[in-house]
Design an enzyme around this catalytic site. Structure first.
Site, PDB file in Angstrom:
ATOM      1  N   LYS A   6      -9.761  -7.560   7.464  1.00  0.00           N
ATOM      2  CA  LYS A   6     -10.221  -8.120   8.556  1.00  0.00           C
ATOM      3  C   LYS A   6     -10.359  -7.199   9.500  1.00  0.00           C
ATOM      4  O   LYS A   6      -9.271  -6.488   9.620  1.00  0.00           O
ATOM      5  CB  LYS A   6      -9.317  -9.480   9.074  1.00  0.00           C
ATOM      6  CG  LYS A   6      -9.434  -9.988  10.596  1.00  0.00           C
ATOM      7  CD  LYS A   6      -8.769 -11.121  10.847  1.00  0.00           C
ATOM      8  CE  LYS A   6      -7.319 -10.716  11.287  1.00  0.00           C
ATOM      9  NZ  LYS A   6      -6.556 -11.528  11.864  1.00  0.00           N
ATOM     10  N   HIS A  34       0.875  -1.144  -0.065  1.00  0.00           N
ATOM     11  CA  HIS A  34       0.093   0.126  -0.072  1.00  0.00           C
ATOM     12  C   HIS A  34       0.741   1.328   0.040  1.00  0.00           C
ATOM     13  O   HIS A  34       0.807   2.136  -0.996  1.00  0.00           O
ATOM     14  CB  HIS A  34      -0.963  -0.184   1.091  1.00  0.00           C
ATOM     15  CG  HIS A  34      -2.108  -0.778   0.986  1.00  0.00           C
ATOM     16  ND1 HIS A  34      -2.075  -2.094   0.958  1.00  0.00           N
ATOM     17  CD2 HIS A  34      -3.621  -0.346   0.960  1.00  0.00           C
ATOM     18  CE1 HIS A  34      -3.391  -2.455   1.025  1.00  0.00           C
ATOM     19  NE2 HIS A  34      -4.228  -1.451   0.858  1.00  0.00           N
TER      20      HIS A  34
END
Length: 179
Positions: A99, A37
């Site tokens: 998650k 990222h």
């Protein structure tokens, strides 16, 4: 509602997703954790992310003679991607899979772009790997196997639960209100 979607996803499809829907994905998805990222934000994505799905996962992979084989792939904690996710979402991704939920800045980016956050159940790496038909490619292997950006071909990858939708709803907030 149970939905079976093909990637890449259209904004028309993702805007219809609502908190609590169950989703199964077929097509391709990309794994990306915090190092990937960060690099996407700083250097640009190695692939066109429009409509694609990013899975917050650090897969276990073994190299065979001329290809890679997925051993296990489960979700990793998404909050680690909070510093980068709004910018990545604005690059046109169709959905995020992870998650644990994400922050308000990510929620705002989901609303602006019509994107959704889907939760994969932790502890189900052996289940999810059954949906991975093959590893199509890998980018940024220099980051290490778990941090590299793996392109996976999947069939009915799930179950995934819509946890944050493009209308600003968040399943975690809904549960807190009911408690």
């Amino acid at each position: 509602m149970n939905l079976k979607l093909e990637t890449p996803l259209s904004t028309h499809e993702t805007k219809k997703l609502q908190v609590g829907d169950t989703v199964y994905l077929s097509g391709k998805i990309f794994t990306a954790r915090d190092s990937a990222h960060k690099r996407i934000v700083e250097e640009g994505a190695p692939v066109d992310l429009k409509g694609e799905v990013i899975f917050h996962a650090g897969p276990i992979i073994r190299k065979l003679d001329d290809h890679y084989e997925m051993v296990a792939v489960g979700p990793t904690t998404s909050t680690r991607m909070n510093p980068y996710e709004p910018q990545v979402i604005r690059m046109g991704i169709g959905a995020i899979v992870g998650k644990g939920g994400m922050d308000e800045a990510t929620s705002k980016a989901l609303q602006e772009t019509g994107t959704a956050y889907l939760t994969a159940v932790g502890g189900c790496a052996a289940l999810y790997v059954k949906s991975v038909k093959k590893i199509r490619s890998v980018n940024w292997l220099d980051l290490g196997v778990p941090e590299a950006m793996w392109e996976l071909e999947v069939h009915e990858f799930g179950p995934l639960i819509v946890t944050m939708d493009s209308q600003g709803r968040n399943l975690y907030d809904e549960v807190k209100k009911e408690a």
